[in-house]
Write an enzyme that holds these catalytic residues in place. Sequence first.
Site, PDB file in Angstrom:
ATOM      1  N   GLU A 116      72.413 -17.637  36.229  1.00  0.00           N
ATOM      2  CA  GLU A 116      72.026 -18.266  34.969  1.00  0.00           C
ATOM      3  C   GLU A 116      71.359 -17.258  34.044  1.00  0.00           C
ATOM      4  O   GLU A 116      71.578 -17.249  32.834  1.00  0.00           O
ATOM      5  CB  GLU A 116      71.068 -19.442  35.209  1.00  0.00           C
ATOM      6  CG  GLU A 116      71.625 -20.520  36.104  1.00  0.00           C
ATOM      7  CD  GLU A 116      71.250 -20.321  37.566  1.00  0.00           C
ATOM      8  OE1 GLU A 116      71.433 -19.209  38.105  1.00  0.00           O
ATOM      9  OE2 GLU A 116      70.784 -21.288  38.190  1.00  0.00           O
ATOM     10  N   CYS A 174      67.222 -22.284  40.205  1.00  0.00           N
ATOM     11  CA  CYS A 174      65.986 -22.078  40.956  1.00  0.00           C
ATOM     12  C   CYS A 174      64.781 -22.658  40.221  1.00  0.00           C
ATOM     13  O   CYS A 174      64.711 -22.656  39.000  1.00  0.00           O
ATOM     14  CB  CYS A 174      65.774 -20.601  41.279  1.00  0.00           C
ATOM     15  SG  CYS A 174      65.448 -19.525  39.872  1.00  0.00           S
ATOM     16  N   CYS A 186      65.198 -19.848  36.808  1.00  0.00           N
ATOM     17  CA  CYS A 186      66.417 -20.188  36.057  1.00  0.00           C
ATOM     18  C   CYS A 186      66.315 -21.573  35.433  1.00  0.00           C
ATOM     19  O   CYS A 186      66.803 -21.789  34.323  1.00  0.00           O
ATOM     20  CB  CYS A 186      67.643 -20.071  36.952  1.00  0.00           C
ATOM     21  SG  CYS A 186      67.985 -18.363  37.404  1.00  0.00           S
TER      22      CYS A 186
END
Length: 151
Positions: free
Chosen positions: A56, A79, A89
């Site tokens: 990401e 995450c 992320c």
Amino acid sequence: MRGRTTDSTFMQRALGLGLSQLGKTVPNPSVGCVIVRDGVVIAEGATGDGGRPHAEEAALAALGGEAEGATAYVTLEPCGERSNGACSCSQRLVEAKVKRVVFACEDPSPYASHIGTERLKAAGIEVETGLMADECAALIADFVKNLPVKR
């Protein structure tokens, strides 16, 4: 146009990105991310060699972090925490103002599971899970084997 077929097409591309890095991202899992606005791919990324950057993070960097109104297709739950203290992320996606996140597999980490999803939902982002989970599970198989057990 939004629908299961379109979602599957973009997740298939994210899976391909993740597969391209399989075996190169240890100790992290290999993850693919595709960011789409109005049915058009505007950025994509995969976990970098050695596990950094995250997928990401790489895709958002390609956009200069600007993904307002877009949908992110990710093979693994974004995450919720980073072991190195960097911005997670899920937080990056919130800050980029995506409107929707579709991910295949939940984060299996006993320390981070569901934290990313909770952050996204709290920010008003639509979250869908499980699309192509069986196919994307191959990307995290070795990662799962090496996870510590939370006590």
